[in-house]
Design an enzyme around this catalytic site. Structure first.
Site, PDB file in Angstrom:
ATOM      1  N   CYS A 132       1.011  -1.107   0.097  1.00  0.00           N
ATOM      2  CA  CYS A 132      -0.053  -0.330   0.239  1.00  0.00           C
ATOM      3  C   CYS A 132       1.376   0.948  -0.238  1.00  0.00           C
ATOM      4  O   CYS A 132       1.036   1.984  -0.487  1.00  0.00           O
ATOM      5  CB  CYS A 132      -1.276   0.395   1.135  1.00  0.00           C
ATOM      6  N   CYS A 239       7.373   3.628   5.704  1.00  0.00           N
ATOM      7  CA  CYS A 239       6.379   3.667   4.352  1.00  0.00           C
ATOM      8  C   CYS A 239       7.575   4.006   3.243  1.00  0.00           C
ATOM      9  O   CYS A 239       6.989   2.816   2.464  1.00  0.00           O
ATOM     10  CB  CYS A 239       5.728   4.990   4.303  1.00  0.00           C
TER      11      CYS A 239
END
Length: 253
Positions: A132, A239
């Protein structure tokens, strides 16, 4: 102060691409320089080439944005709109950009074709958070940074154990990455907010110390690292737009 800054300018060649040796040299040259002096020298003398700030407009983002705006409000500010942000973050982004007079806020979005192919239901975060983040953050930022020689981030060593050795300057591929707040403490951040009367992110008061996408951000408990509320329950601390910095890879000065 001005003479010291000029000596640093005289010892640096502006270049379009960078190496690890350049990062080491910059860390040494700016040892002892305060953050404002460093940014003023780098930006006013165009020592970084084409540069952009990467900002999440999160809990502590106002400090870096304020410091850069004090030198040059025209520096591009890149914000990754993942489609999963808190509404409070989007409102804070717009209000802070207006407050600081930022003139080049660039909102980056995932490629809609990639989204349709890889996350049509919008639930990839729930079973593949790395995938994601790659889709909604890493890929859009890679495309946006293609035309820049350097980026400026708001990362700080105190935020997590994985950032403990964070230097002011490092390289990402052949692009320079500047972390002006690397050696700032929580007290330094709070003092700057107070001195400049900067607005806080509205979710801080609700216990969110580090604020990312809403599905993957939770409140932080007393004594926890500020980033412990990110991807809670997963073996994941970043991330993907930043890699962990270790002492063996990038010396910290």
């Amino acid at each position: 102060m001005a003479e010291a800054a000029q000596r640093r300018v005289d010892r640096i060649d502006v270049r379009s691409r960078w190496s690890a040796a350049d990062a080491i040299r910059l860390n040494r040259l700016f040892t002892g320089a305060d953050t404002h002096e460093m940014l003023a020298t780098l930006l006013r003398e165009h020592m970084l080439g084409d540069v952009a700030i990467v900002s999440s407009f999160g809990a502590e983002s106002a400090v870096l944005l304020d410091l850069v705006a004090a030198v040059d409000r025209t520096v591009p500010v890149l914000f990754l709109d993942t489609g999963k942000h808190f509404a409070e973050t989007l409102a804070y982004r717009d209000a802070l950009a207006t407050r600081l007079g930022l003139t080049d806020l660039r909102v980056l979005a995932p490629d809609p074709t990639e989204l349709a192919a890889r996350d049509e239901a919008g639930l990839r975060w729930s079973y593949d958070p790395d995938g994601c983040c790659d889709l909604r953050k890493v890929r859009p930022l890679e495309r946006a940074l293609a035309g820049f020689d350097a980026s400026i981030t708001g990362r700080k060593a105190f935020q997590a154990t994985t950032r403990a050795a964070l230097p002011r300057f490092e390289v990402d591929g052949d692009r320079l990455k500047v972390n002006p707040l690397a050696n700032w403490t929580r007290a330094d951040i709070d003092a700057h907010f107070a001195a400049r009367a900067l607005p806080r992110h509205p979710l801080e008061a609700q216990g969110f110390a580090s604020i990312g996408c809403s599905p993957c951000t939770s409140r932080v408990q007393p004594g926890e690292d500020p980033r412990s509320g990110r991807w809670r329950g997963w073996d994941k601390t970043e991330c993907g737009i930043h890699t962990d910095t270790g002492e063996d890879d990038q010396p910290s000065f």
